[in-house]
Design a protein around this motif. Structure first.
Motif, short mmCIF file in Angstrom:
data_model
loop_
_atom_site.label_atom_id
_atom_site.label_comp_id
_atom_site.label_asym_id
_atom_site.label_seq_id
_atom_site.Cartn_x
_atom_site.Cartn_y
_atom_site.Cartn_z
N LEU A 128 9.75 1.63 15.81
CA LEU A 128 8.84 1.46 16.93
C LEU A 128 7.65 2.40 16.83
CD1 LEU A 128 11.32 1.03 19.93
CD2 LEU A 128 9.71 -0.69 19.05
N ASN A 129 7.88 3.59 16.29
CA ASN A 129 6.81 4.58 16.20
C ASN A 129 5.98 4.43 14.93
OD1 ASN A 129 6.98 6.67 18.49
ND2 ASN A 129 9.13 6.50 17.87
N VAL A 130 6.55 3.90 13.88
CA VAL A 130 5.87 3.93 12.59
C VAL A 130 5.17 2.63 12.25
CG1 VAL A 130 6.24 4.17 10.10
CG2 VAL A 130 7.36 5.74 11.68
N THR A 131 5.79 1.51 12.54
CA THR A 131 5.20 0.25 12.06
C THR A 131 4.76 -0.65 13.21
OG1 THR A 131 5.58 -1.70 10.70
CG2 THR A 131 7.47 -0.86 11.92
N ARG A 132 3.74 -1.43 12.95
CA ARG A 132 3.27 -2.43 13.91
C ARG A 132 3.62 -3.83 13.45
NH1 ARG A 132 -2.89 -0.18 15.02
NH2 ARG A 132 -2.29 1.83 15.92
N ARG B 38 5.45 5.25 2.09
CA ARG B 38 5.63 6.43 2.95
C ARG B 38 6.44 6.08 4.20
NH1 ARG B 38 0.32 7.33 1.07
NH2 ARG B 38 -0.60 6.25 2.87
N GLY B 39 6.32 4.85 4.68
CA GLY B 39 7.07 4.46 5.86
C GLY B 39 8.53 4.16 5.56
N LEU B 40 8.82 3.57 4.41
CA LEU B 40 10.18 3.15 4.09
C LEU B 40 11.05 4.29 3.55
CD1 LEU B 40 12.26 0.88 3.82
CD2 LEU B 40 11.29 0.36 1.55
N THR B 41 10.45 5.18 2.79
CA THR B 41 11.23 6.23 2.10
C THR B 41 12.11 7.05 3.05
OG1 THR B 41 9.64 6.35 0.28
CG2 THR B 41 11.04 8.28 0.64
N PRO B 42 11.63 7.51 4.22
CA PRO B 42 12.52 8.29 5.09
C PRO B 42 13.77 7.54 5.51
CG PRO B 42 10.24 8.60 5.76
CD PRO B 42 10.25 7.49 4.75
N LEU B 43 13.66 6.23 5.76
CA LEU B 43 14.83 5.45 6.14
C LEU B 43 15.85 5.40 5.01
CD1 LEU B 43 13.11 2.45 7.99
CD2 LEU B 43 14.47 4.28 9.03
N VAL B 44 15.38 5.15 3.79
CA VAL B 44 16.28 5.06 2.65
C VAL B 44 16.92 6.42 2.36
CG1 VAL B 44 16.45 4.51 0.20
CG2 VAL B 44 14.94 3.17 1.68
N LEU B 45 16.12 7.48 2.41
CA LEU B 45 16.63 8.80 2.07
C LEU B 45 17.67 9.28 3.08
CD1 LEU B 45 16.56 11.27 0.27
CD2 LEU B 45 14.59 12.12 1.55
N THR B 46 17.40 9.11 4.37
CA THR B 46 18.38 9.56 5.37
C THR B 46 19.66 8.72 5.29
OG1 THR B 46 17.25 8.17 7.01
CG2 THR B 46 16.69 10.51 6.96
N HIS C 53 8.79 11.74 13.93
CA HIS C 53 9.54 10.49 14.00
C HIS C 53 10.91 10.67 13.35
CE1 HIS C 53 5.79 9.00 15.38
NE2 HIS C 53 5.21 8.91 14.19
N ASN C 54 11.94 10.17 14.00
CA ASN C 54 13.31 10.42 13.58
C ASN C 54 13.89 9.23 12.82
OD1 ASN C 54 15.93 11.23 13.29
ND2 ASN C 54 16.47 11.07 15.45
N THR D 135 0.86 -1.19 0.00
CA THR D 135 0.00 0.00 0.00
C THR D 135 0.89 1.24 0.00
OG1 THR D 135 -0.09 0.23 2.40
CG2 THR D 135 -1.72 -1.25 1.37
N GLY D 136 0.26 2.39 -0.19
CA GLY D 136 1.02 3.64 -0.15
C GLY D 136 1.70 3.85 1.19
N ALA D 137 1.10 3.34 2.28
CA ALA D 137 1.70 3.50 3.60
C ALA D 137 3.05 2.81 3.69
CB ALA D 137 0.75 2.95 4.66
N ASP D 138 3.23 1.71 2.97
CA ASP D 138 4.53 1.04 2.97
C ASP D 138 5.61 1.94 2.39
OD1 ASP D 138 4.02 -1.73 3.98
OD2 ASP D 138 2.59 -1.74 2.32
#
Length: 667
Positions: A659-663, A540-548, A649-650, A535-538
């Protein structure tokens, strides 16, 4: 009836709002001229404006001038409210730049004239306060030619200058022919052979003024009314009316947003083409989506539930508004300042610099943080450049600013309009981060602890200064649904608001190098299984980790805002002034002489401009004049590298972020 959208611009206290009052009185719109000192002016409607005697918000008022309806836009003169002026410039057909016959060319006058000339906006000059002691004519004209522009066409002379009986005498001035002939060889030939008529000369003035080649100069007094009638005649004859066809495609721009008595949003818009009617459903936003491109901005739709058009001193309800006019629109709940209505008008560049300072709003005793955040959000609708930044963990909100006066006005507005008592922390420079090199990262579905059903690969490359942020596709557009690409781009732009040290990352290109997803499970007689479908949430959740991660590998350099400055001071004070500048981290670059004055130009860190303003009077015996404007961002080379606390979320801390983004940590 033709329409002319006219801006009144000036350095603070040059008499701009007083001139607006006198123009309205001369045109018969108001019966009595209001006073800035008494707080009774027509365009300064805010209580804060009336009390402080300055214009804070741009205002529109209309009056008839023979066969022309003039929409007069009064703009702030103080540099802290430059954003208001910037938004107005894009909707004008012409302008009147007001100068004081006593003070002459001031710092803000130079900034405004520079922008007007860059835009090629037809402009008349009005030298105000000729009734004041110390008023000048000949030497002031010489000063304007040296410090503003030599393309001046005096439209007459003055009599009894510096007295209550001072008046403007229209008529030809010999120097005008020299300026006009510089753009039209036929004028000089007609003068030599004796065939040059006053009508031909007037036609040349009008033609060259409308092309912004020359600037007619009028003299007068907003207090006594001297010269105002001649100025109005110049407005009618020399400035171009609005263009655009009412039968063309709908195209306009929103330059102001305010809230009505019931809290409803009201948009001020200028139409460049077409006709807008009540109950029309229209597109509006910052751009359009094009085939083959991921996106070019936010686009919304809304129905116009009501509109009013300006005329005869006020706005009145109407069923339709045509091209060239300014209207107030109701019903567009998501509209923002700068939005295009219908087809975007010709691209307008940003004329003034962005704010370079930031401060944290501190709520007083008993102030509810939620109410404060709501109030600041509404104020940001009216001035989007205050740049709200909310930190939920620390329960504080920061705003970006142009200067200390803007901070005082914000504090007073929150107290008077919302009943909220606030203070501010110290003002700090608003830095940016730029990539130091190239960095790449990628995460793949079900590999290396990736809990998201998404594959994202990104490469960060540095771009030239001023390039902003570009998002590019290094994979086929058809490799996965468009919504997933859109989710990645939107998240990239949002994540770049906070770099490795918490500052906005700019001047970079982000390329998507890898993509992948699990298609929706749609087996017969089975329900949708989210655990097996992307889904789009996947994304949106992964992109910040890859980009940083890519940013870490590229590295970033923190840059602080640097202002260009220009100081005019007595030449004999240069020796005492230079050590003060060096002590503030300023870099003097050029010096020149202007009569008994020295002109010093250079750069100074934005965070030290306020201190420079405060210390300048000492070494210059109170005669120094400072003009500063944003110049560029420069790497921080002195002291510790500044950082800013992160909000939200950092992604720099993977464990905390997940811990904050995914269940689905166990998946």
């Amino acid at each position: 009836m033709h329409v002319l959208n006219l801006g009144i611009l000036a350095h603070v206290d040059a008499g701009k709002t007083s001139l607006t009052e006198r123009l309205l009185h001369t045109a018969g719109v108001i019966d009595e001229v209001g006073s800035v000192d008494d707080g009774s002016t027509t365009t300064d409607t805010l209580a804060l404006e009336r009390r402080r005697g300055i214009t804070i918000k741009s205002a529109v008022v209309s009056f008839p001038l023979d066969d022309i309806t003039v929409n007069l836009l009064d703009t702030p003169g103080h540099p802290d409210f430059v954003a208001e002026v910037e938004r107005v410039l894009g909707v004008l057909d012409g302008a009147v730049l007001v100068l004081s016959a006593v003070e002459g060319v001031q710092a803000r006058t130079r900034v405004l004239m520079r922008v007007l000339r860059r835009l090629s906006l037809p402009t008349l000059l009005f030298v105000n306060k000729i009734d004041r002691r110390g008023a000048r004519e000949t030497d002031l004209l010489r000063e304007v030619a040296v410090r503003l522009t030599p393309s001046l066409v005096p439209m007459g002379t003055t009599e009894r200058l510096g007295t209550r009986d001072a008046r403007f005498v229209p008529g030809p001035v010999p120097s005008a022919l020299d300026v006009l002939a510089g753009h039209d060889d036929g004028l000089l030939a007609a003068y030599v052979d004796g065939t040059l008529t006053p009508a031909r000369l007037r036609e040349a003035v009008a033609e060259q003024t409308r092309r912004a080649l020359v600037h007619p100069v009028f003299y007068g007094s907003a207090v006594t009314g001297a010269g105002v009638g001649e100025l109005l005649r110049g407005v009618r004859e020399l400035l171009p009316p609005s263009g655009g066809s009412p039968d063309g495609p709908l195209s306009g721009t929103v330059f102001k947003v305010e809230r009505g008595p019931a809290g409803e949003k009201i948009a001020y818009a200028r139409l460049f083409s077409g006709t807008l009617r009540t109950r029309d459903r229209i597109p509006f936003g910052a751009g359009q989506v094009s085939e083959g491109r991921v996106s070019e901005g936010r686009v919304s739709e809304g129905r116009v539930t009501g509109l009013s058009v300006f005329g005869h001193g006020a706005d009145s309800r109407a069923d339709a508004v045509q091209s060239g006019r300014i209207a107030r629109l109701w019903g567009l709940t998501d509209v923002r300042i700068g939005d295009a209505i219908g087809e975007p008008p010709p691209q307008q560049r940003q004329f003034f610099s962005p704010p370079t300072l930031e401060t944290v709003v501190v709520p007083g005793a008993g102030v509810d943080p939620g109410e404060l955040h709501l109030a600041l959000t509404q104020l940001a609708e009216q001035d989007p450049l205050i740049g709200l930044r909310h930190d939920e963990r620390r329960c504080n909100t920061s705003v970006s600013l142009y200067g200390e006066v803007q901070k005082e006005v914000l504090q007073a507005t929150l107290a008077e309009e919302y009943g909220l008592d606030v203070t501010f922390r110290g003002t700090t420079p608003l830095c940016v981060e730029r990539p130091a090199g190239t960095g790449s990262a990628a995460e793949f579905i079900r590999q290396d602890g990736n809990p998201f059903l998404a594959t994202v690969g990104l490469r960060v490359d540095p771009a030239p200064p001023g390039a902003g942020v570009a998002f590019r596709l290094g994979v086929e557009l058809g490799a996965m649904p468009y919504a997933f690409f859109k989710a990645v781009e939107d998240t990239v732009r949002a994540t770049l608001a906070q770099g490795l040290r918490g500052w906005r990352v700019t001047d970079c290109a982000v390329t998507m190098t890898h993509s992948g997803y699990w298609p929706r499970q749609s087996h017969a007689h089975q329900r949708f299984d989210k655990s097996m479908s992307s889904t789009g949430a996947d994304f949106r959740g992964l992109t910040p980790l890859v980009l940083t991660d890519a940013l870490r590998r590229a590295g970033t350099v923190v840059h602080e805002p640097v202002h260009r400055f220009r100081i005019e001071a007595p030449a004999d004070t240069l020796g005492t002034l230079l050590p003060v500048l060096v002590g503030l981290g300023a870099l003097p670059r050029t010096t020149d002489t202007l009569g008994a004055l020295c002109v010093l130009e250079g750069t100074v860190p934005a965070g030290r401009v306020r201190e420079l303003e405060q210390r300048l009077p000492g070494p210059t015996r109170g005669e120094g004049e400072l003009e500063s404007r944003f110049g560029h961002y420069a790497p921080v080379t002195h002291g510790p590298v500044p950082s800013r606390p992160r909000t939200g979320h950092n992604p720099l801390d993977r464990r905390e972020y997940l811990l904050n983004v995914t269940r689905r940590l166990g998946s």
